[in-house]
Design a protein around this motif. Structure first.
Motif, PDB file in Angstrom:
ATOM      1  N   ALA A  60     -35.489  -6.692 -10.030  1.00 56.58           N
ATOM      2  CA  ALA A  60     -35.286  -6.403 -11.478  1.00 56.58           C
ATOM      3  C   ALA A  60     -34.406  -5.237 -11.796  1.00 56.58           C
ATOM      4  O   ALA A  60     -33.825  -5.384 -13.012  1.00 56.58           O
ATOM      5  CB  ALA A  60     -36.829  -5.898 -11.873  1.00 56.58           C
ATOM      6  N   ALA A  61     -34.246  -4.265 -11.138  1.00 57.37           N
ATOM      7  CA  ALA A  61     -33.321  -3.096 -11.136  1.00 57.37           C
ATOM      8  C   ALA A  61     -31.844  -3.586 -11.410  1.00 57.37           C
ATOM      9  O   ALA A  61     -31.165  -3.492 -11.916  1.00 57.37           O
ATOM     10  CB  ALA A  61     -33.486  -1.753 -10.318  1.00 57.37           C
ATOM     11  N   ALA A  62     -31.449  -4.502 -10.212  1.00 56.81           N
ATOM     12  CA  ALA A  62     -30.289  -5.172  -9.947  1.00 56.81           C
ATOM     13  C   ALA A  62     -29.868  -5.990 -11.348  1.00 56.81           C
ATOM     14  O   ALA A  62     -28.753  -5.807 -11.699  1.00 56.81           O
ATOM     15  CB  ALA A  62     -30.062  -5.744  -8.808  1.00 56.81           C
ATOM     16  N   GLY A  63     -31.012  -6.779 -11.627  1.00 53.21           N
ATOM     17  CA  GLY A  63     -30.781  -7.562 -12.957  1.00 53.21           C
ATOM     18  C   GLY A  63     -30.405  -6.997 -14.250  1.00 53.21           C
ATOM     19  O   GLY A  63     -29.641  -7.239 -14.974  1.00 53.21           O
ATOM     20  N   LEU A  64     -31.229  -5.820 -14.437  1.00 53.13           N
ATOM     21  CA  LEU A  64     -31.142  -4.840 -15.655  1.00 53.13           C
ATOM     22  C   LEU A  64     -29.590  -4.330 -15.570  1.00 53.13           C
ATOM     23  O   LEU A  64     -28.964  -4.373 -16.682  1.00 53.13           O
ATOM     24  CB  LEU A  64     -32.078  -4.014 -15.811  1.00 53.13           C
ATOM     25  N   TRP A  65     -29.000  -3.977 -14.459  1.00 51.42           N
ATOM     26  CA  TRP A  65     -27.505  -3.503 -14.383  1.00 51.42           C
ATOM     27  C   TRP A  65     -26.614  -4.457 -14.642  1.00 51.42           C
ATOM     28  O   TRP A  65     -25.995  -4.337 -15.511  1.00 51.42           O
ATOM     29  CB  TRP A  65     -27.409  -2.807 -13.201  1.00 51.42           C
ATOM     30  N   LEU A  66     -26.887  -5.717 -14.025  1.00 52.76           N
ATOM     31  CA  LEU A  66     -25.936  -6.781 -14.275  1.00 52.76           C
ATOM     32  C   LEU A  66     -25.874  -7.377 -15.629  1.00 52.76           C
ATOM     33  O   LEU A  66     -25.003  -7.863 -15.896  1.00 52.76           O
ATOM     34  CB  LEU A  66     -26.271  -8.011 -13.239  1.00 52.76           C
ATOM     35  N   THR A  67     -26.932  -7.282 -16.184  1.00 56.93           N
ATOM     36  CA  THR A  67     -27.114  -7.890 -17.649  1.00 56.93           C
ATOM     37  C   THR A  67     -27.136  -6.830 -18.850  1.00 56.93           C
ATOM     38  O   THR A  67     -27.392  -7.058 -19.798  1.00 56.93           O
ATOM     39  CB  THR A  67     -28.367  -8.688 -18.058  1.00 56.93           C
ATOM     40  N   ARG A  68     -26.470  -5.622 -18.283  1.00 59.26           N
ATOM     41  CA  ARG A  68     -26.302  -4.714 -19.423  1.00 59.26           C
ATOM     42  C   ARG A  68     -25.198  -4.790 -20.525  1.00 59.26           C
ATOM     43  O   ARG A  68     -24.357  -5.588 -20.127  1.00 59.26           O
ATOM     44  CB  ARG A  68     -25.928  -3.198 -18.717  1.00 59.26           C
ATOM     45  N   ARG A  69     -25.552  -4.477 -21.748  1.00 59.28           N
ATOM     46  CA  ARG A  69     -24.619  -4.502 -22.894  1.00 59.28           C
ATOM     47  C   ARG A  69     -23.985  -6.019 -23.184  1.00 59.28           C
ATOM     48  O   ARG A  69     -22.929  -6.326 -23.257  1.00 59.28           O
ATOM     49  CB  ARG A  69     -23.346  -3.683 -22.697  1.00 59.28           C
ATOM     50  N   GLY A  70     -24.847  -6.913 -23.032  1.00 59.17           N
ATOM     51  CA  GLY A  70     -24.748  -8.182 -23.396  1.00 59.17           C
ATOM     52  C   GLY A  70     -24.256  -9.306 -22.309  1.00 59.17           C
ATOM     53  O   GLY A  70     -23.718 -10.310 -22.590  1.00 59.17           O
ATOM     54  N   ARG A  71     -24.004  -8.665 -20.968  1.00 61.89           N
ATOM     55  CA  ARG A  71     -23.269  -9.233 -20.158  1.00 61.89           C
ATOM     56  C   ARG A  71     -24.256 -10.485 -19.271  1.00 61.89           C
ATOM     57  O   ARG A  71     -25.311 -10.194 -19.274  1.00 61.89           O
ATOM     58  CB  ARG A  71     -22.718  -8.315 -19.099  1.00 61.89           C
ATOM     59  N   LEU A  72     -23.696 -11.087 -18.683  1.00 62.31           N
ATOM     60  CA  LEU A  72     -24.269 -12.126 -17.872  1.00 62.31           C
ATOM     61  C   LEU A  72     -23.349 -12.074 -16.589  1.00 62.31           C
ATOM     62  O   LEU A  72     -22.296 -11.984 -16.372  1.00 62.31           O
ATOM     63  CB  LEU A  72     -24.036 -13.608 -18.267  1.00 62.31           C
ATOM     64  N   PRO A  73     -24.128 -12.160 -14.987  1.00 63.13           N
ATOM     65  CA  PRO A  73     -23.475 -12.207 -13.843  1.00 63.13           C
ATOM     66  C   PRO A  73     -22.433 -13.245 -13.799  1.00 63.13           C
ATOM     67  O   PRO A  73     -23.015 -14.450 -14.344  1.00 63.13           O
ATOM     68  CB  PRO A  73     -24.578 -12.367 -13.047  1.00 63.13           C
ATOM     69  N   ALA A  74     -21.371 -13.126 -13.329  1.00 64.25           N
ATOM     70  CA  ALA A  74     -20.510 -14.204 -13.186  1.00 64.25           C
ATOM     71  C   ALA A  74     -20.841 -14.917 -12.139  1.00 64.25           C
ATOM     72  O   ALA A  74     -20.235 -16.033 -11.949  1.00 64.25           O
ATOM     73  CB  ALA A  74     -19.020 -13.565 -12.839  1.00 64.25           C
ATOM     74  N   GLY A  75     -21.261 -14.332 -10.970  1.00 68.66           N
ATOM     75  CA  GLY A  75     -21.567 -15.269  -9.840  1.00 68.66           C
ATOM     76  C   GLY A  75     -22.965 -16.026  -9.693  1.00 68.66           C
ATOM     77  O   GLY A  75     -23.934 -15.619 -10.380  1.00 68.66           O
ATOM     78  N   ARG A  76     -22.857 -17.398  -9.278  1.00 67.15           N
ATOM     79  CA  ARG A  76     -24.103 -18.164  -8.924  1.00 67.15           C
ATOM     80  C   ARG A  76     -25.221 -17.263  -8.283  1.00 67.15           C
ATOM     81  O   ARG A  76     -26.383 -17.831  -8.372  1.00 67.15           O
ATOM     82  CB  ARG A  76     -23.585 -19.506  -8.582  1.00 67.15           C
ATOM     83  N   TRP A  77     -24.707 -16.545  -7.327  1.00 72.89           N
ATOM     84  CA  TRP A  77     -25.674 -15.931  -6.580  1.00 72.89           C
ATOM     85  C   TRP A  77     -26.652 -15.233  -7.006  1.00 72.89           C
ATOM     86  O   TRP A  77     -27.873 -15.264  -6.534  1.00 72.89           O
ATOM     87  CB  TRP A  77     -24.877 -14.992  -5.348  1.00 72.89           C
ATOM     88  N   ALA A  78     -26.456 -14.512  -8.428  1.00 71.86           N
ATOM     89  CA  ALA A  78     -27.352 -13.698  -8.867  1.00 71.86           C
ATOM     90  C   ALA A  78     -28.581 -14.614  -9.558  1.00 71.86           C
ATOM     91  O   ALA A  78     -29.669 -14.021  -9.152  1.00 71.86           O
ATOM     92  CB  ALA A  78     -26.669 -12.972  -9.999  1.00 71.86           C
ATOM     93  N   TYR A  79     -28.202 -15.796  -9.919  1.00 67.76           N
ATOM     94  CA  TYR A  79     -29.032 -16.505 -10.575  1.00 67.76           C
ATOM     95  C   TYR A  79     -30.022 -17.158  -9.429  1.00 67.76           C
ATOM     96  O   TYR A  79     -31.256 -17.317  -9.600  1.00 67.76           O
ATOM     97  CB  TYR A  79     -28.392 -17.668 -11.474  1.00 67.76           C
ATOM     98  N   ARG A  80     -29.297 -17.452  -8.569  1.00 67.99           N
ATOM     99  CA  ARG A  80     -30.262 -18.095  -7.357  1.00 67.99           C
ATOM    100  C   ARG A  80     -31.269 -17.354  -6.570  1.00 67.99           C
ATOM    101  O   ARG A  80     -32.209 -17.477  -6.435  1.00 67.99           O
ATOM    102  CB  ARG A  80     -29.239 -18.716  -6.003  1.00 67.99           C
ATOM    103  N   LEU A  81     -30.554 -15.790  -6.571  1.00 68.26           N
ATOM    104  CA  LEU A  81     -31.583 -14.798  -6.460  1.00 68.26           C
ATOM    105  C   LEU A  81     -32.921 -14.745  -7.205  1.00 68.26           C
ATOM    106  O   LEU A  81     -34.133 -14.509  -6.799  1.00 68.26           O
ATOM    107  CB  LEU A  81     -30.826 -13.472  -6.133  1.00 68.26           C
ATOM    108  N   ALA A  82     -32.730 -14.781  -8.413  1.00 70.45           N
ATOM    109  CA  ALA A  82     -33.730 -14.825  -9.538  1.00 70.45           C
ATOM    110  C   ALA A  82     -34.741 -15.781  -9.282  1.00 70.45           C
ATOM    111  O   ALA A  82     -35.815 -15.719  -9.350  1.00 70.45           O
ATOM    112  CB  ALA A  82     -33.045 -14.795 -10.772  1.00 70.45           C
ATOM    113  N   ILE A  83     -34.024 -16.877  -8.980  1.00 67.45           N
ATOM    114  CA  ILE A  83     -34.987 -18.189  -8.798  1.00 67.45           C
ATOM    115  C   ILE A  83     -35.816 -18.165  -7.581  1.00 67.45           C
ATOM    116  O   ILE A  83     -37.021 -18.274  -7.747  1.00 67.45           O
ATOM    117  CB  ILE A  83     -34.072 -19.521  -8.828  1.00 67.45           C
TER     118      ILE A  83
END
Length: 457
Positions: free
Chosen positions: A344-367
């Motif tokens: 959760a902490a890493a996800g909040l950092w990666l999505t700060r200020r309207g951003r979305l992670p560029a790599g697919r790995w972040a979404y797969r980790l969340a799943i």
């Protein structure tokens, strides 16, 4: 295996299976109510779409939880009739209050919420989902009060070989209940948040409704991080109560064999249960004393010393739980919960200020992270119940005395296999329904007063 072992396996399987649905139902009820509140106040259509999308998944899970919970309660009469006779006067009171007050509250207003979209005024309709969510949480409180009485019996007396209720208020305000309830509720919010985050990540990975599910993902991340902090603090308080009321459980959780001051928190241990000692024990210095007593030099009782004291108090017998199971379930519970917090902490950092992670790995980790709180919850309950052994009601009734005297190996074995197979079928139905409505996704255009689509079985 004998009747006792089979009965314990049957109750354990049905309970763990049922509790997979409970935390998700509790957490999602509040999230759905919060989303509908946001729509009611802002009239933004994205909040309405999210309310109905997560509401459908909530309803599927709620229905499965009700079905599996009914089967669980049947076992008190089938396999544990001696227990039911002994504690029925006490144990039945909070369960009756749960059924008559909380369950009817949540089920009635949930029905009004489902069918009232185009029939009730918006503010009244909003109230129905909040009342259903409140009922769900009250229901959890009464059930936990009943379970906490088994962990720390209060407000009773023994009369003619039965426990009789003398103070319902003492049962409902049991110190064990007061620390267990927030821990379970925060765990439920963490479970629902990980569920929301993981499914939102799937939509973001597929680039479907990206603005909508970025909002949903951020909601899941915030709720997950706040819940993880709440789980941590409430778990700390619960550990202190447990050390005071059930010192053997805490000693087994840490593979601590002898009384020790300034005790370290064990990270990895290899023990010799027969001789009551450890061959290897890697520790964080002072960690266990701090966790158990809030002091660095606090004394924590060990398994061998507690065993000797219990034999003097309760008579001959082995009062140790399965130490390896208690030790590793405790560690894995903490580990999976901590991983959820880090995600959760890493996800909040990666999505700060309207951003979305560029790599697919972040979404797969969340799943993949959807399963972490489910594992933590299940392991926590396994530790809670197995760590109490050999007691069904701590200090007054052993598990061996609780089993039904008329139950036989054949009947229990048949029902064990039957329930397990039925639950396997229900699991397939649950997963297929969830996947079906997840793939459909939110409606492209949701009218403000459109009814919630019915579930097609």
């Amino acid at each position: 295996m004998d009747v006792l072992d089979l009965s314990r396996w049957q109750f354990g399987i049905t309970t763990v299976y049922h509790f997979l649905f409970v935390p998700l139902t509790i957490g999602l009820s509040i999230i759905v109510a919060g989303l509908q509140t946001a729509w009611h106040r802002t009239k933004k259509p994205e909040y309405l779409r999210l309310t109905k999308f997560w509401g459908r998944l909530f309803l599927i899970n709620f229905a499965m939880g009700v079905v599996t919970g009914i089967v669980q309660e049947f076992q008190f009469g089938m396999n544990w009739s001696a227990y039911s006779r002994f504690v029925g006067d006490v144990f039945g009171a909070p369960l009756a209050m749960e059924g008559l007050m909380a369950f009817f509250l949540e089920s009635t207003f949930l029905g009004l919420w489902i069918f009232g979209w185009d029939r009730l005024p918006p503010r009244l309709h909003l109230a129905t989902i909040w009342l259903a969510a409140i009922g769900t949480n009250i229901s959890a409180y009464f059930i936990l009060a009943a379970n906490s009485w088994m962990q720390h019996p209060v407000g009773y007396r023994i009369n003619n070989g039965r426990a009789e209720l003398t103070d319902i208020w003492a049962v409902l305000t049991n110190s064990t209940t007061l620390v267990t309830f927030p821990h379970v509720i925060f765990g439920a919010f963490l479970t629902a948040a990980a569920f929301v985050l993981g499914i939102s990540a799937w939509f973001l990975l597929k680039k479907r409704d990206t603005p909508l599910f970025r909002t949903s993902a951020r909601l899941g991340l915030v709720v997950a991080l706040v819940s993880a902090v709440g789980v941590s603090f409430s778990g700390h308080w619960q550990a202190q109560i447990m050390t005071e009321q059930q010192p053997m459980k805490m000693a087994a959780a840490e593979a601590l064999w002898e009384d020790e001051s300034s005790a370290g928190f064990s990270l990895f241990a290899v023990g010799d249960v027969e001789n009551g000692r450890n061959h290897v024990n890697l520790q964080i210095p002072y960690g266990l004393s701090l966790l158990s007593t809030n002091t660095l030099d606090g004394k924590v009782e060990g398994i061998n010393d507690i065993q000797a004291r219990y034999q003097e108090l309760y008579g001959p017998g082995d009062y140790r739980p399965v130490v390896g199971l208690a030790y590793w379930s405790f560690r894995l519970m903490i580990g999976f919960g901590a991983l959820s917090a880090l995600l959760a902490a890493a996800g909040l950092w990666l999505t700060r200020r309207g951003r979305l992670p560029a790599g697919r790995w972040a979404y797969r980790l969340a799943i993949a992270g959807i399963g972490l709180p489910f594992l933590a919850n299940s392991l926590g309950w396994i530790f809670t119940e197995m760590g109490r052994q050999p007691w069904t009601v701590f200090g007054i009734m052993r598990t061996a005395a609780a089993v039904s005297p008329t139950a036989d190996v054949t009947s229990v074995a048949i029902t064990l296999v039957g329930f397990t197979l039925v639950y396997a079928v229900l699991a397939v139905i649950e997963i297929r329904l969830l996947l079906k409505f997840i793939r459909v996704g939110p409606h492209e255009q949701a009218e403000p007063e459109a009814p919630v689509p019915a579930l097609n079985y």
